[in-house]
Design an enzyme around this catalytic site. Structure first.
Site, PDB file in Angstrom:
ATOM      1  N   TYR A 104       0.400  12.026  15.168  1.00 57.58           N
ATOM      2  CA  TYR A 104       1.128  11.119  14.269  1.00 57.58           C
ATOM      3  C   TYR A 104       1.794  10.003  15.065  1.00 57.58           C
ATOM      4  O   TYR A 104       1.668   8.816  14.718  1.00 57.58           O
ATOM      5  CB  TYR A 104       2.172  11.913  13.495  1.00 57.58           C
ATOM      6  CG  TYR A 104       3.096  11.071  12.641  1.00 57.58           C
ATOM      7  CD1 TYR A 104       2.621  10.341  11.557  1.00 57.58           C
ATOM      8  CD2 TYR A 104       4.465  11.020  12.927  1.00 57.58           C
ATOM      9  CE1 TYR A 104       3.473   9.576  10.784  1.00 57.58           C
ATOM     10  CE2 TYR A 104       5.314  10.259  12.153  1.00 57.58           C
ATOM     11  CZ  TYR A 104       4.821   9.537  11.083  1.00 57.58           C
ATOM     12  OH  TYR A 104       5.676   8.776  10.320  1.00 57.58           O
ATOM     13  N   ILE A 161       9.271   5.140  -0.015  1.00 64.95           N
ATOM     14  CA  ILE A 161       9.625   3.817   0.497  1.00 64.95           C
ATOM     15  C   ILE A 161       8.845   2.723  -0.213  1.00 64.95           C
ATOM     16  O   ILE A 161       9.392   1.662  -0.543  1.00 64.95           O
ATOM     17  CB  ILE A 161       9.373   3.754   2.018  1.00 64.95           C
ATOM     18  CG1 ILE A 161      10.369   4.659   2.754  1.00 64.95           C
ATOM     19  CG2 ILE A 161       9.481   2.323   2.533  1.00 64.95           C
ATOM     20  CD1 ILE A 161      10.052   4.865   4.222  1.00 64.95           C
ATOM     21  N   THR A 199       3.465   3.837  -4.667  1.00 59.20           N
ATOM     22  CA  THR A 199       3.723   4.587  -5.895  1.00 59.20           C
ATOM     23  C   THR A 199       4.770   5.680  -5.724  1.00 59.20           C
ATOM     24  O   THR A 199       5.079   6.393  -6.678  1.00 59.20           O
ATOM     25  CB  THR A 199       2.423   5.221  -6.432  1.00 59.20           C
ATOM     26  OG1 THR A 199       1.915   6.149  -5.456  1.00 59.20           O
ATOM     27  CG2 THR A 199       1.385   4.151  -6.714  1.00 59.20           C
ATOM     28  N   THR A 231       0.856  -1.188   0.000  1.00 56.32           N
ATOM     29  CA  THR A 231       0.000   0.000   0.000  1.00 56.32           C
ATOM     30  C   THR A 231       0.891   1.236   0.000  1.00 56.32           C
ATOM     31  O   THR A 231       1.973   1.243   0.578  1.00 56.32           O
ATOM     32  CB  THR A 231      -0.950   0.023   1.214  1.00 56.32           C
ATOM     33  OG1 THR A 231      -0.195   0.186   2.416  1.00 56.32           O
ATOM     34  CG2 THR A 231      -1.762  -1.266   1.282  1.00 56.32           C
TER      35      THR A 231
END
Length: 249
Positions: A150, A18, A15, A12
């Protein structure tokens, strides 16, 4: 190398950064690969960079309802899966007084809720044995200012590697994680800072890394290849820190 020959893998957020580099290394190790993303430009870039044999799927990591459709697309193309690299994520850094519920939910939807229900949707097509690798973060281990939401989202993923390892190992499914420090990827350009402020933030972060530099996507990808391969058959519920020593401070 052929450590992943015959393996079917989903990445996932595959594109750019990483994820894209991991896709390249998976292919080099012999795997059949599918990648997901949302940006039409990076989806097209991935198609060109990875070649026609790679399945490139537009999929929103936060869309719980869409995870079943993604699982169906993978089943139709590959028949099943041997490897999942849960890499898609978002980083928003700001002080507590600037957060609102919408932004908070967006981070947790992309980084936690979506991935959790993706794994649920993919369970029926996972092989035995299979490997799942989660991309977490050094931020879950350190008290970096402005990273509260985060860091909490990444800490949730680190909890998953332990609880789901215990739950799924009996089905031949191994869960592990990589926890990067600052890596030179497009992620930092998405933080919403001006170019000047972004450079200042980058220098500030770099100053917290004993190695004195940002890491490269290839360094994370190599660890993911190991965890996904049969070389890591006895590695369960583990986390590999790749952070230039940032987590030791």
């Amino acid at each position: 190398m052929d450590r992943l020959t015959g393996k079917r893998a989903l990445i996932t957020g595959g594109t750019s950064g990483i994820g894209l580099e991991t896709a390249r290394q998976f292919i080099g190790e012999g795997a059949r690969v599918a990648v997901t993303g949302t940006n039409p430009e990076t989806l097209e870039t991935a198609r060109k960079a990875l070649g026609p044999e790679v399945l490139v799927i537009k999929a929103d990591a936060a869309d719980v309802a869409g995870q079943k459709a993604l699982a169906d697309a993978i089943k139709q193309a590959f028949g099943g899966l041997d490897i999942i690299f849960v890499n898609a994520g978002v980083a928003l850094l700001k002080p507590i007084e600037q957060w609102d519920e919408t932004a908070f939910n967006r981070v947790f939807d992309i980084n936690v809720k979506g991935p959790y229900f993706l794994l649920q949707a993919l369970l029926p097509i996972l092989a035995n044995p299979a490997a799942i690798v989660l991309n977490t973060s050094v931020n879950a281990h350190i008290g970096m200012p402005n990273s509260s939401v985060y860091a909490a989202s990444k800490a949730a993923l680190q909890s998953f590697i332990r609880t789901l390892s215990g739950e799924l190992i009996g089905r031949g499914i191994r869960l592990n994680a990589v926890s990067p420090g600052p890596i030179a990827t497009p992620l930092y350009s998405k933080l919403g800072f001006s170019e000047t402020d972004l450079k200042s933030v980058a220098e500030s972060i770099k100053g917290q890394v004993p190695a004195g530099c940002f890491g490269e996507p290839s360094e994370i990808a190599k660890a993911v290849v190991f965890l996904a391969s049969d070389e890591a058959a006895y590695t369960v519920g583990s986390e590999i820190m790749i952070d230039g020593g940032m987590g030791t401070l």
